[in-house]
Design an enzyme around this catalytic site. Structure first.
Site, mmCIF file in Angstrom:
data_model
loop_
_atom_site.group_PDB
_atom_site.id
_atom_site.type_symbol
_atom_site.label_atom_id
_atom_site.label_comp_id
_atom_site.label_asym_id
_atom_site.label_seq_id
_atom_site.Cartn_x
_atom_site.Cartn_y
_atom_site.Cartn_z
ATOM 1 N N GLY A 106 45.798 41.333 50.488
ATOM 2 C CA GLY A 106 45.601 40.011 51.088
ATOM 3 C C GLY A 106 46.917 39.346 51.474
ATOM 4 O O GLY A 106 46.960 38.539 52.412
ATOM 5 N N GLU A 109 47.810 40.834 54.714
ATOM 6 C CA GLU A 109 46.838 40.380 55.721
ATOM 7 C C GLU A 109 47.186 38.980 56.210
ATOM 8 O O GLU A 109 47.110 38.679 57.398
ATOM 9 C CB GLU A 109 45.420 40.422 55.129
ATOM 10 C CG GLU A 109 44.959 41.845 54.855
ATOM 11 C CD GLU A 109 43.541 41.899 54.315
ATOM 12 O OE1 GLU A 109 43.366 41.601 53.108
ATOM 13 O OE2 GLU A 109 42.619 42.211 55.084
HETATM 14 N N1 COA Z 1 45.545 39.503 41.608
HETATM 15 C C1 COA Z 1 45.563 38.989 40.377
HETATM 16 N N2 COA Z 1 46.417 39.349 39.415
HETATM 17 C C2 COA Z 1 47.304 40.294 39.734
HETATM 18 C C3 COA Z 1 47.357 40.898 40.997
HETATM 19 C C4 COA Z 1 46.445 40.458 41.965
HETATM 20 N N3 COA Z 1 46.423 40.956 43.191
HETATM 21 N N4 COA Z 1 48.334 41.809 40.999
HETATM 22 C C5 COA Z 1 48.889 41.775 39.787
HETATM 23 N N5 COA Z 1 48.270 40.858 39.020
HETATM 24 C C6 COA Z 1 48.582 40.486 37.642
HETATM 25 C C7 COA Z 1 48.379 41.637 36.686
HETATM 26 O O1 COA Z 1 47.031 41.682 36.243
HETATM 27 C C8 COA Z 1 49.342 41.292 35.583
HETATM 28 O O2 COA Z 1 48.734 40.301 34.775
HETATM 29 P P1 COA Z 1 49.058 40.215 33.214
HETATM 30 O O3 COA Z 1 50.521 39.976 33.114
HETATM 31 O O4 COA Z 1 48.203 39.131 32.728
HETATM 32 O O5 COA Z 1 48.664 41.558 32.672
HETATM 33 C C9 COA Z 1 50.489 40.622 36.300
HETATM 34 O O6 COA Z 1 49.965 40.219 37.567
HETATM 35 C C10 COA Z 1 51.682 41.519 36.534
HETATM 36 O O7 COA Z 1 51.236 42.704 37.150
HETATM 37 P P2 COA Z 1 51.925 44.087 36.864
HETATM 38 O O8 COA Z 1 51.190 45.126 37.643
HETATM 39 O O9 COA Z 1 52.044 44.289 35.394
HETATM 40 O O10 COA Z 1 53.384 43.837 37.456
HETATM 41 P P3 COA Z 1 54.341 44.797 38.240
HETATM 42 O O11 COA Z 1 55.548 44.023 38.532
HETATM 43 O O12 COA Z 1 54.449 46.098 37.534
HETATM 44 O O13 COA Z 1 53.616 45.145 39.609
HETATM 45 C C11 COA Z 1 52.430 44.712 41.643
HETATM 46 C C12 COA Z 1 53.375 44.163 40.558
HETATM 47 C C13 COA Z 1 52.106 43.601 42.576
HETATM 48 C C14 COA Z 1 53.115 45.836 42.422
HETATM 49 C C15 COA Z 1 51.178 45.281 40.969
HETATM 50 O O14 COA Z 1 50.660 44.318 40.101
HETATM 51 C C16 COA Z 1 50.079 45.663 41.927
HETATM 52 O O15 COA Z 1 50.113 46.732 42.516
HETATM 53 N N6 COA Z 1 49.089 44.774 42.052
HETATM 54 C C17 COA Z 1 47.927 45.055 42.844
HETATM 55 C C18 COA Z 1 48.224 44.796 44.276
HETATM 56 C C19 COA Z 1 47.023 45.139 45.070
HETATM 57 O O16 COA Z 1 46.420 46.177 44.941
HETATM 58 N N7 COA Z 1 46.698 44.231 45.946
HETATM 59 C C20 COA Z 1 45.610 44.443 46.805
HETATM 60 C C21 COA Z 1 44.465 43.659 46.327
HETATM 61 S S1 COA Z 1 43.822 42.759 47.654
#
Ligand code: COA
Length: 719
Positions: A106, A109
């Site tokens: 998102g 996007e």
């Molecule tokens: N929505 C809500 N919460 C999210 C999130 C999202 N899109 N992405 C990450 N978080 C939260 C995690 O649940 C985690 O929460 P917590 O600390 O309570 O456990 C926190 O953010 C940190 O995430 P984490 O993955 O541990 O950090 P990181 O620095 O290793 O990685 C990202 C960061 C963004 C690369 C990874 O979180 C990620 O790949 N997120 C998903 C992104 C995604 O797929 N987006 C598409 C969805 S539309």
């Protein structure tokens, strides 16, 4: 004004800065705050351009996955982002997205609805939705192909892999890389665009990168074949291609309608629920009840490793890849030479595959210092012992490490079977001792079982979890019980597959049924890869089959006695031939089938034909039943931790969510009753786990149990 979005005006440019830690997820409150802030600046006559930026470590890393999860379990309809996207794209002032960290899902996007995008060089951009079993639902399927062309869009969405900023510039996704301070660079860029007097591009209006239908048709066909080959079980992969086809062939508005249909379908799909479960499970695994967020992990910059065998060398690579300095010690020049040769071979292969540049490999190699003595061990933050499984040897090494390591150092053992407390007792500081069970190949496998001893300090657990994250792995904290979690559950599963061949199936048929069901490899192929000698030693160590009343598999011991150890001896359950798949492809061996038949006849085991379903039930339900026992005696903190172990360490399909999630979805009543029928048919080993029986009777699930036990207390007091 909400603190989620701050408006700062720099002359004629307004900067809207989102601040929603930790990753600036685009949740409802942020969307509302952004809409309000935009409405304010777009009517401000002094503002001629807008910069959209984020505070903290990253640009928007995605829609709010928690909102998505709610939609997945309801009607599949996620939050409606369309009004905000329209407001952004229709804004009379040009909007420049200023990207650092990751612009994902998102987040990207929204950035694509802006008129321009600038990024720092280290930024990464992507649509990783397919890895969650969905497609983007905020117009991204229609905008990405308009910006980067059909072919690149297909590739980005199917792999889900983010691309680097430089690649994004080449592809047309990013307009400029900003050197120096990002917001200042974005403001300067915005002013340039305003001064140029050129109209500000709306991505939705663009068709120049889409090509003609006859140009895109072969690309779409190739992408469909890739989707079938690489993600056969993920409907979102096919849906992504359908959505890009809509972008290439329909007007924007109709494309959006198609995206919406496909999005709802994928969000409601079973693989999406499972993959979202795994996403949250992996993050929950890092939360340990008595290790609060305030418990400080010790910084890890220097690691010392004892033993340069397969595991030691793999761990050294994992550390070097993460920028950690490694001392790698062994007792002979020959052992060190073999270990370092394996490291080099591995890196060479990575260069050939294009994963690393030769320079990156040189940097990594320079971090690994092979040595015969303890030089530098006193400065190591973590020492990892990775010698073969002998309690006596490990205790000798730990007594010695106790003398040479600094007082604050963490002393870790890579044992997969031995008791951590007995090892820790060889030192004067059992509170600093912990198990770090890496999986082979250690530089590749994502799982790290973190075994907590009776005395291990919370700070040491926190350090192990932080180290796992730094190494790009997922750490799961488990209790110090025989076999920990992964191997403890694997043995009943493995034995069941061996009983199945005694009862009439073949290794090839069992492995085929399991891989068709989704396992990365069949159990017999895994056994051959890990080594039948290793499994034999572990069986002795864990004391399996000491009770003569317990049914004992008949063939594995015979193969072991024949020296058929698997891949390394070119014979195990299968044959291997260097000319077939580099000696790694299992070739069915009639000699083994004959051996099995003879053993079965001698033991008067009736043989019959099996269906795939029967095989899968026997094998996977054995895993689930033992998983319930692990949970009951506190071997794991949560059912979801077990899922993380199996998905990341044992090739269990993520799109089925792990064994415990899968059990929930089949229904614990159904699983229990089937296990009870196996119990009647096959005897004691199939006795239903008490926890499984209880949950089935109460009509509850493992997920509900996890939710109730968020404080992590064991279900029942350990025996
Ligand atoms: N929505 C809500 N919460 C999210 C999130 C999202 N899109 N992405 C990450 N978080 C939260 C995690 O649940 C985690 O929460 P917590 O600390 O309570 O456990 C926190 O953010 C940190 O995430 P984490 O993955 O541990 O950090 P990181 O620095 O290793 O990685 C990202 C960061 C963004 C690369 C990874 O979180 C990620 O790949 N997120 C998903 C992104 C995604 O797929 N987006 C598409 C969805 S539309």
């Amino acid at each position: 004004m909400s603190s989620l979005v701050t408006v700062l005006v720099d002359g004629d440019v307004a900067v809207l800065r989102i601040d929603n830690p930790p990753v600036n997820a685009l949740d409802r409150d942020v969307r509302e705050a952004l809409a309000t802030a935009l409405a304010r600046v777009e009517t401000d006559e002094h503002v001629r351009a807008v910069v959209l930026a984020c505070a903290g470590r990253t640009f928007i890393a995605g829609a709010d996955i928690a909102e998505l999860e709610r939609a997945a379990w309801r009607d599949g309809i996620g939050p409606d982002m369309h009004p905000l996207l329209a407001q952004v794209e229709d804004c009379p002032r040009p909007i420049v997205a200023a990207i650092h960290g990751t612009a994902l899902g998102g987040g990207l996007e929204l950035a694509m609805a802006c008129h321009y995008r600038v990024a720092v060089e280290s930024a990464r951009l992507g649509l990783p939705e397919v890895t969650l079993g969905i497609i983007p639902g905020a117009e991204g399927t229609q905008r990405l192909p308009r910006l980067v062309g059909v072919e690149k869009a297909l590739d980005m969405g199917l792999s889900g892999r983010p691309i680097a900023a430089a690649d994004a510039v080449r592809a047309g996704l990013v307009d400029r890389i900003v050197e120096g301070e990002l917001e200042a660079g974005a403001i300067a860029f915005a002013r340039e665009r305003v001064a140029s007097g050129a109209p500000h591009p709306r991505t939705r209006d663009r068709t120049d990168r889409l090509g003609t239908p006859s140009e895109s048709a072969p690309m779409l066909e190739a992408a469909r074949a890739t989707a079938r080959r690489t993600k056969p079980h993920i409907p979102a992969a096919r849906a992504w291609v359908d959505a890009v086809e809509a972008a290439a062939t329909l007007p924007f508005e109709r494309g959006i309608e198609r995206e919406r249909e496909l999005s709802v379908e994928t969000v409601r799909s079973e693989p999406c629920k499972a993959l979202l479960h795994v996403f949250f499970a992996e993050r929950a695994a890092a939360k340990i009840p008595d290790v609060s967020r305030e418990t400080t992990a010790l910084p890890v910059e220097r690691v010392a490793i004892v033993g340069a065998g397969t595991m030691g060398a793999g761990i050294a690579m994992a550390c070097a890849n993460a920028g950690i300095d490694v001392r790698l010690r062994d007792t002979s020049r020959q052992a060190l030479g073999t270990g370092m040769a394996a490291v080099r071979r591995n890196y060479d292969a990575s260069v050939k595959r294009g994963r690393f540049t030769p320079e990156a490999v040189d940097e990594r190699l320079a971090r690994i210092h092979p040595q015969l003595d303890d030089a530098g061990f006193g400065d190591a933050d973590v020492v990892i012992e990775a010698v073969y499984e002998s309690m006596e040897l490990k205790r000798t090494i730990f007594a010695e490490l106790d003398r040479v390591a600094s007082r604050g150092a963490v002393l870790a053992t890579n044992t997969s079977t031995l008791d951590i407390d007995t090892i820790a007792a060889a030192t004067s500081r059992p509170d600093r001792v912990i198990g770090l069970h890496f999986f082979s190949p250690a530089n590749v496998m994502r799982l790290l079982e973190i075994v907590r001893g009776a005395a291990t300090a919370p700070e040491v657990v926190a350090t192990a979890l932080a180290l796992a994250k730094r190494l790009g792995k997922v750490g799961v904290v488990v209790r110090n019980l025989p076999g920990f979690v992964g191997n403890r559950m694997m043995f009943p599963y493995m034995y069941e597959t061996q009983f199945l061949v005694e009862e009439g199936a073949t290794p090839e048929q069992v492995d085929g049924a399991l891989t068709r069901w989704g396992m990365a490899m069949g159990m017999f192929a895994v056994d051959d890869m890990a080594g039948l000698d290793v499994a034999w030693r572990v069986r002795q160590e864990l004391g399996h089959f000491r009770d003569p009343a317990v049914r004992r598999p008949l063939v594995a011991d015979q193969l072991y006695a024949m020296g058929r150890y698997g891949q390394k001896t070119e014979k195990g359950w299968y044959r291997y031939d260097a000319s077939v798949g580099g000696g790694r492809t299992p070739i069915p061996d009639p000699d083994v089938v004959e051996l099995i038949e003879r053993a079965a006849a001698k033991a008067r085991i009736a043989r019959r034909a099996f269906t795939d379903d029967e095989i899968v039930e026997r094998a996977i339900y054995a895993l689930i039943n033992e998983g319930a026992r692990v949970l009951e005696d506190g071997g794991a903190l949560r059912a979801s931790d077990i899922d993380v172990v199996y998905v990341n360490g044992y090739g269990f399909p993520g799109w089925r969510g792990g064994p415990m999630f899968y059990a929930d979805r089949v229904g614990l009543r159904t699983i229990h009753d089937r296990i009870a029928s196996f119990h009647r048919e096959h005897g004691a080993r199939w006795e239903p786990a008490p926890l499984l029986a209880r949950l089935a009777n109460e009509g509850r699930t493992f997920r509900e149990l996890d939710a109730e036990r968020e404080d992590g207390a064991p279900v029942a007091a350990p025996a």
